[in-house]
Design a protein around this motif. Structure first.
Motif, mmCIF file in Angstrom:
data_model
loop_
_atom_site.group_PDB
_atom_site.id
_atom_site.type_symbol
_atom_site.label_atom_id
_atom_site.label_comp_id
_atom_site.label_asym_id
_atom_site.label_seq_id
_atom_site.Cartn_x
_atom_site.Cartn_y
_atom_site.Cartn_z
ATOM 1 N N SER A 9 65.001 61.840 14.257
ATOM 2 C CA SER A 9 63.462 61.696 14.174
ATOM 3 C C SER A 9 63.485 60.648 13.167
ATOM 4 C CB SER A 9 62.830 62.811 13.754
ATOM 5 O OG SER A 9 63.192 63.206 12.346
ATOM 6 N N ARG A 10 64.597 60.186 12.773
ATOM 7 C CA ARG A 10 64.429 59.064 11.357
ATOM 8 C C ARG A 10 65.190 57.822 11.980
ATOM 9 N NH1 ARG A 10 63.747 63.936 8.475
ATOM 10 N NH2 ARG A 10 62.839 63.857 6.623
ATOM 11 N N VAL A 11 66.223 57.868 12.783
ATOM 12 C CA VAL A 11 66.863 56.811 13.291
ATOM 13 C C VAL A 11 67.135 56.650 14.610
ATOM 14 C CG1 VAL A 11 68.156 56.521 10.914
ATOM 15 C CG2 VAL A 11 69.089 57.915 12.941
ATOM 16 N N SER A 12 66.928 55.536 15.229
ATOM 17 C CA SER A 12 67.219 55.333 16.454
ATOM 18 C C SER A 12 68.700 54.799 16.847
ATOM 19 C CB SER A 12 66.227 54.143 17.176
ATOM 20 O OG SER A 12 66.840 53.011 16.626
ATOM 21 N N ALA A 13 69.130 54.956 18.059
ATOM 22 C CA ALA A 13 70.379 54.404 18.269
ATOM 23 C C ALA A 13 70.418 53.234 18.264
ATOM 24 C CB ALA A 13 70.408 54.793 19.970
ATOM 25 N N ALA A 14 69.557 52.289 18.368
ATOM 26 C CA ALA A 14 69.677 50.953 18.114
ATOM 27 C C ALA A 14 69.869 50.469 16.693
ATOM 28 C CB ALA A 14 68.468 50.055 18.531
ATOM 29 N N GLY A 57 72.842 58.388 25.603
ATOM 30 C CA GLY A 57 72.837 59.100 24.584
ATOM 31 C C GLY A 57 71.935 58.677 23.506
ATOM 32 N N ASP A 58 71.609 59.473 22.568
ATOM 33 C CA ASP A 58 71.035 59.010 21.081
ATOM 34 C C ASP A 58 71.786 58.557 20.134
ATOM 35 O OD1 ASP A 58 72.143 61.289 20.060
ATOM 36 O OD2 ASP A 58 70.656 62.461 20.948
ATOM 37 N N ALA A 59 71.302 58.368 18.878
ATOM 38 C CA ALA A 59 72.215 57.923 17.760
ATOM 39 C C ALA A 59 73.387 58.542 17.503
ATOM 40 C CB ALA A 59 71.203 57.802 16.686
ATOM 41 N N ILE A 60 73.184 60.221 17.530
ATOM 42 C CA ILE A 60 74.097 60.782 17.159
ATOM 43 C C ILE A 60 75.387 61.075 18.301
ATOM 44 C CG2 ILE A 60 74.988 63.281 16.639
ATOM 45 C CD1 ILE A 60 72.130 63.923 15.637
ATOM 46 N N ASN A 61 74.992 60.719 19.416
ATOM 47 C CA ASN A 61 75.927 60.762 20.587
ATOM 48 C C ASN A 61 76.926 59.352 20.264
ATOM 49 O OD1 ASN A 61 73.518 61.893 22.705
ATOM 50 N ND2 ASN A 61 75.139 63.136 21.996
ATOM 51 N N TYR A 62 75.990 58.292 19.876
ATOM 52 C CA TYR A 62 76.701 56.898 19.845
ATOM 53 C C TYR A 62 77.783 57.182 18.727
ATOM 54 C CZ TYR A 62 77.387 51.891 19.073
ATOM 55 O OH TYR A 62 77.710 50.503 18.941
ATOM 56 N N VAL A 63 77.600 57.676 17.456
ATOM 57 C CA VAL A 63 78.376 57.552 16.496
ATOM 58 C C VAL A 63 79.571 58.527 16.854
ATOM 59 C CG1 VAL A 63 78.687 58.264 13.859
ATOM 60 C CG2 VAL A 63 76.832 57.027 14.623
ATOM 61 N N ALA A 64 79.201 59.596 17.542
ATOM 62 C CA ALA A 64 80.282 60.368 17.786
ATOM 63 C C ALA A 64 81.163 59.829 18.881
ATOM 64 C CB ALA A 64 79.717 61.731 18.509
ATOM 65 N N PHE A 67 83.394 56.999 17.163
ATOM 66 C CA PHE A 67 84.443 57.368 16.188
ATOM 67 C C PHE A 67 85.248 58.572 16.369
ATOM 68 C CE2 PHE A 67 81.371 54.869 13.618
ATOM 69 C CZ PHE A 67 82.297 54.060 13.071
ATOM 70 N N GLY A 68 84.705 59.181 17.558
ATOM 71 C CA GLY A 68 85.732 60.311 18.035
ATOM 72 C C GLY A 68 85.272 61.515 17.429
ATOM 73 N N LEU A 69 84.137 61.686 16.861
ATOM 74 C CA LEU A 69 83.635 62.889 16.173
ATOM 75 C C LEU A 69 82.911 63.779 16.728
ATOM 76 C CD1 LEU A 69 82.275 60.764 13.183
ATOM 77 C CD2 LEU A 69 84.567 61.672 13.110
ATOM 78 N N SER A 70 82.735 65.065 16.264
ATOM 79 C CA SER A 70 81.995 66.016 16.988
ATOM 80 C C SER A 70 80.520 65.727 16.466
ATOM 81 C CB SER A 70 82.342 67.552 16.097
ATOM 82 O OG SER A 70 81.671 67.467 14.835
ATOM 83 N N GLN A 71 79.385 66.115 17.180
ATOM 84 C CA GLN A 71 78.247 65.900 16.967
ATOM 85 C C GLN A 71 77.812 66.284 15.432
ATOM 86 O OE1 GLN A 71 75.752 64.787 19.816
ATOM 87 N NE2 GLN A 71 77.871 64.393 20.052
ATOM 88 N N ILE A 72 78.218 67.331 14.992
ATOM 89 C CA ILE A 72 77.893 67.714 13.522
ATOM 90 C C ILE A 72 78.419 66.645 12.581
ATOM 91 C CG2 ILE A 72 79.693 69.321 13.033
ATOM 92 C CD1 ILE A 72 75.835 69.577 11.582
ATOM 93 N N GLU A 73 79.534 66.177 12.750
ATOM 94 C CA GLU A 73 80.125 65.061 11.814
ATOM 95 C C GLU A 73 79.472 63.864 12.232
ATOM 96 O OE1 GLU A 73 84.243 65.657 13.671
ATOM 97 O OE2 GLU A 73 84.958 66.575 11.948
ATOM 98 N N ALA A 74 79.010 63.570 13.316
ATOM 99 C CA ALA A 74 78.352 62.324 13.511
ATOM 100 C C ALA A 74 77.068 62.166 12.718
ATOM 101 C CB ALA A 74 78.362 62.048 15.036
ATOM 102 N N ALA A 75 76.299 63.323 12.707
ATOM 103 C CA ALA A 75 75.148 63.434 12.405
ATOM 104 C C ALA A 75 75.419 63.232 10.832
ATOM 105 C CB ALA A 75 74.413 64.876 12.528
ATOM 106 N N LYS A 76 76.446 63.835 10.427
ATOM 107 C CA LYS A 76 76.718 63.813 8.660
ATOM 108 C C LYS A 76 77.195 62.408 8.322
ATOM 109 C CE LYS A 76 77.866 68.554 8.163
ATOM 110 N NZ LYS A 76 78.743 69.611 7.485
ATOM 111 N N LYS A 77 77.666 61.734 9.023
ATOM 112 C CA LYS A 77 78.041 60.369 8.944
ATOM 113 C C LYS A 77 76.970 59.324 8.744
ATOM 114 C CE LYS A 77 81.443 56.942 10.700
ATOM 115 N NZ LYS A 77 82.315 57.006 9.322
#
Length: 94
Positions: A9-14, A57-64, A67-77
């Motif tokens: 809700s706070r950041v976009s994938a872009a 995907g969305d912002a979290i999927n993109y980072v995951a 960087f090869g991260l889990s969804q929770i690790e990506a959200a925290k990053k």
């Protein structure tokens, strides 16, 4: 709300993709980082979709994925990188 809903809700994938160096043109298209792409084939705004490889995907999927991260690790990053201090309730800044 949970951490995933809060981040999305706070950041976009872009916004996240730009933060990590993806060049997005004025039509919100970019060369896909998930395959060998010479011409922009990824539409990216709140979410992303690549017309070349089908990645989406969305912002979290993109980072995951990047960087090869889990969804929770990506959200925290994302929270740490973009300094979303309102989300410190999730223990990110401890």
């Amino acid at each position: 709300m949970n951490i995933f809903t809060e981040v999305k809700s706070r950041v976009s994938a872009a916004e996240v993709a730009k933060t990590y160096g993806l060049k997005i043109n004025r039509n919100m298209m970019a060369c896909c980082p998930f395959h060998d792409d010479k011409n922009p084939s990824m539409k990216i705004d709140q979410t992303y979709y690549c017309f070349g490889c089908g990645e989406k995907g969305d912002a979290i999927n993109y980072v995951a994925k990047i960087f090869g991260l889990s969804q929770i690790e990506a959200a925290k990053k994302i929270i740490r990188k973009l300094k979303i201090h309102e989300l410190k309730i999730y223990g990110i800044y401890n």
